[in-house]
Design a protein around this motif. Sequence first.
Motif, PDB file in Angstrom:
ATOM      1  N   ASN A 103       0.854  -1.184   0.000  1.00  0.00           N
ATOM      2  CA  ASN A 103       0.000   0.000   0.000  1.00  0.00           C
ATOM      3  C   ASN A 103       0.887   1.230   0.000  1.00  0.00           C
ATOM      4  O   ASN A 103       1.806   1.334   0.816  1.00  0.00           O
ATOM      5  N   LEU A 104       0.619   2.147  -0.924  1.00  0.00           N
ATOM      6  CA  LEU A 104       1.336   3.414  -0.982  1.00  0.00           C
ATOM      7  C   LEU A 104       0.395   4.523  -0.535  1.00  0.00           C
ATOM      8  O   LEU A 104      -0.609   4.806  -1.189  1.00  0.00           O
ATOM      9  N   TYR A 105       0.728   5.110   0.620  1.00  0.00           N
ATOM     10  CA  TYR A 105      -0.023   6.243   1.163  1.00  0.00           C
ATOM     11  C   TYR A 105       0.725   7.506   0.730  1.00  0.00           C
ATOM     12  O   TYR A 105       1.791   7.820   1.267  1.00  0.00           O
ATOM     13  N   ARG A 106       0.181   8.205  -0.269  1.00  0.00           N
ATOM     14  CA  ARG A 106       0.899   9.325  -0.870  1.00  0.00           C
ATOM     15  C   ARG A 106       0.991  10.530   0.051  1.00  0.00           C
ATOM     16  O   ARG A 106       1.956  11.282   0.007  1.00  0.00           O
ATOM     17  N   ASP A 107      -0.027  10.723   0.872  1.00  0.00           N
ATOM     18  CA  ASP A 107      -0.048  11.829   1.832  1.00  0.00           C
ATOM     19  C   ASP A 107      -1.084  11.511   2.902  1.00  0.00           C
ATOM     20  O   ASP A 107      -1.619  10.392   2.941  1.00  0.00           O
ATOM     21  N   GLY A 108      -1.411  12.487   3.747  1.00  0.00           N
ATOM     22  CA  GLY A 108      -2.336  12.248   4.842  1.00  0.00           C
ATOM     23  C   GLY A 108      -3.765  11.974   4.426  1.00  0.00           C
ATOM     24  O   GLY A 108      -4.571  11.495   5.229  1.00  0.00           O
ATOM     25  N   ASN A 109      -4.112  12.274   3.171  1.00  0.00           N
ATOM     26  CA  ASN A 109      -5.462  11.980   2.676  1.00  0.00           C
ATOM     27  C   ASN A 109      -5.648  10.509   2.339  1.00  0.00           C
ATOM     28  O   ASN A 109      -6.776  10.038   2.217  1.00  0.00           O
ATOM     29  N   ASP A 110      -4.558   9.799   2.135  1.00  0.00           N
ATOM     30  CA  ASP A 110      -4.644   8.364   1.852  1.00  0.00           C
ATOM     31  C   ASP A 110      -4.800   7.610   3.172  1.00  0.00           C
ATOM     32  O   ASP A 110      -4.188   7.967   4.183  1.00  0.00           O
ATOM     33  N   SER A 111      -5.615   6.556   3.148  1.00  0.00           N
ATOM     34  CA  SER A 111      -5.959   5.882   4.396  1.00  0.00           C
ATOM     35  C   SER A 111      -6.383   4.445   4.126  1.00  0.00           C
ATOM     36  O   SER A 111      -6.487   4.014   2.980  1.00  0.00           O
ATOM     37  N   MET A 112      -6.648   3.733   5.230  1.00  0.00           N
ATOM     38  CA  MET A 112      -7.201   2.376   5.190  1.00  0.00           C
ATOM     39  C   MET A 112      -8.255   2.309   6.288  1.00  0.00           C
ATOM     40  O   MET A 112      -7.975   2.612   7.446  1.00  0.00           O
ATOM     41  N   GLY A 113      -9.488   1.947   5.920  1.00  0.00           N
ATOM     42  CA  GLY A 113     -10.583   1.902   6.886  1.00  0.00           C
ATOM     43  C   GLY A 113     -10.514   0.682   7.792  1.00  0.00           C
ATOM     44  O   GLY A 113      -9.672  -0.209   7.621  1.00  0.00           O
ATOM     45  N   TRP A 114     -11.430   0.643   8.759  1.00  0.00           N
ATOM     46  CA  TRP A 114     -11.487  -0.464   9.715  1.00  0.00           C
ATOM     47  C   TRP A 114     -11.705  -1.791   8.993  1.00  0.00           C
ATOM     48  O   TRP A 114     -12.589  -1.909   8.149  1.00  0.00           O
ATOM     49  N   HIS A 115     -10.922  -2.790   9.344  1.00  0.00           N
ATOM     50  CA  HIS A 115     -11.062  -4.120   8.746  1.00  0.00           C
ATOM     51  C   HIS A 115     -10.262  -5.136   9.568  1.00  0.00           C
ATOM     52  O   HIS A 115      -9.422  -4.765  10.388  1.00  0.00           O
ATOM     53  N   SER A 116     -10.537  -6.396   9.315  1.00  0.00           N
ATOM     54  CA  SER A 116      -9.703  -7.501   9.791  1.00  0.00           C
ATOM     55  C   SER A 116      -9.181  -8.238   8.574  1.00  0.00           C
ATOM     56  O   SER A 116      -9.863  -8.312   7.544  1.00  0.00           O
ATOM     57  N   ASP A 117      -7.985  -8.755   8.655  1.00  0.00           N
ATOM     58  CA  ASP A 117      -7.432  -9.575   7.572  1.00  0.00           C
ATOM     59  C   ASP A 117      -7.863 -11.011   7.810  1.00  0.00           C
ATOM     60  O   ASP A 117      -7.102 -11.832   8.326  1.00  0.00           O
ATOM     61  N   ASP A 118      -9.120 -11.296   7.441  1.00  0.00           N
ATOM     62  CA  ASP A 118      -9.698 -12.602   7.763  1.00  0.00           C
ATOM     63  C   ASP A 118     -10.347 -13.284   6.559  1.00  0.00           C
ATOM     64  O   ASP A 118     -11.253 -14.090   6.702  1.00  0.00           O
ATOM     65  N   GLU A 119      -9.860 -12.953   5.357  1.00  0.00           N
ATOM     66  CA  GLU A 119     -10.403 -13.601   4.166  1.00  0.00           C
ATOM     67  C   GLU A 119     -10.076 -15.097   4.181  1.00  0.00           C
ATOM     68  O   GLU A 119      -9.048 -15.504   4.739  1.00  0.00           O
ATOM     69  N   PRO A 120     -10.956 -15.923   3.588  1.00  0.00           N
ATOM     70  CA  PRO A 120     -10.790 -17.385   3.667  1.00  0.00           C
ATOM     71  C   PRO A 120      -9.426 -17.888   3.193  1.00  0.00           C
ATOM     72  O   PRO A 120      -8.872 -18.829   3.778  1.00  0.00           O
ATOM     73  N   GLU A 121      -8.875 -17.274   2.153  1.00  0.00           N
ATOM     74  CA  GLU A 121      -7.609 -17.777   1.611  1.00  0.00           C
ATOM     75  C   GLU A 121      -6.419 -17.545   2.545  1.00  0.00           C
ATOM     76  O   GLU A 121      -5.328 -18.058   2.312  1.00  0.00           O
ATOM     77  N   LEU A 122      -6.626 -16.783   3.636  1.00  0.00           N
ATOM     78  CA  LEU A 122      -5.556 -16.552   4.612  1.00  0.00           C
ATOM     79  C   LEU A 122      -5.501 -17.624   5.694  1.00  0.00           C
ATOM     80  O   LEU A 122      -4.615 -17.602   6.546  1.00  0.00           O
ATOM     81  N   GLY A 123      -6.473 -18.563   5.679  1.00  0.00           N
ATOM     82  CA  GLY A 123      -6.465 -19.649   6.652  1.00  0.00           C
ATOM     83  C   GLY A 123      -7.156 -19.291   7.953  1.00  0.00           C
ATOM     84  O   GLY A 123      -7.671 -18.176   8.124  1.00  0.00           O
TER      85      GLY A 123
END
Length: 194
Positions: A103-123
């Motif tokens: 992930n490239l956050y170019r400045d303070g306007n770039d972000s990532m919202g609330w989430h869990s890394d829990d997709e099925p392919e991750l086990g």
Amino acid sequence: MPTVLLPLPDADITLYPSLLDESECAFFLTELTQTIEWRQDWITIYGRSLPQPRLTAWYGDPGKSYTYSGITMNPRLWTPTLLNLKAKVDALAGVAFNSVLLNLYRDGNDSMGWHSDDEPELGLNPMIGSLSLGGTRRFMLRHRFEKGLKHELELTSGSFLLMQGKTQHYWQHQIPKTRRPVSPRINLTFRVIY
């Protein structure tokens, strides 16, 4: 190497504040900014299609595709630079990661919202190794069921955060927007796709 085990229930999160030194960070930040094939995907939020507030890229072993938020990413082959970083985090985590989301956050306007890394392919109990390069950003955590349980820390350049065990079952995380001036940041989240 100094480590900090975050004192959070239902979590196994370790911070390594200085996996890379300042010169290594500067080298890898420049190299990845210039050589990674960045893309900007669109996501649908409450019926509206919007560009993701950051640039992304997916690299890994052949066939290790990843789907999140309705976006399927097929891996580009590891570059020598990414393999160099992978060797460092593999040794620290004691696992052979087979893919990485950048992930490239170019400045303070770039972000990532609330989430869990829990997709099925991750086990069942995903191991996520998160390496930060560039500008320092706030990393916020909140418990999914105990609403009063929150934690935050500053992810500085060269730091490595390892989340494992049942962490993704109980905790969400985000990188919020900020109004303060902040340098570009690249975050690499190493994963094992099954």
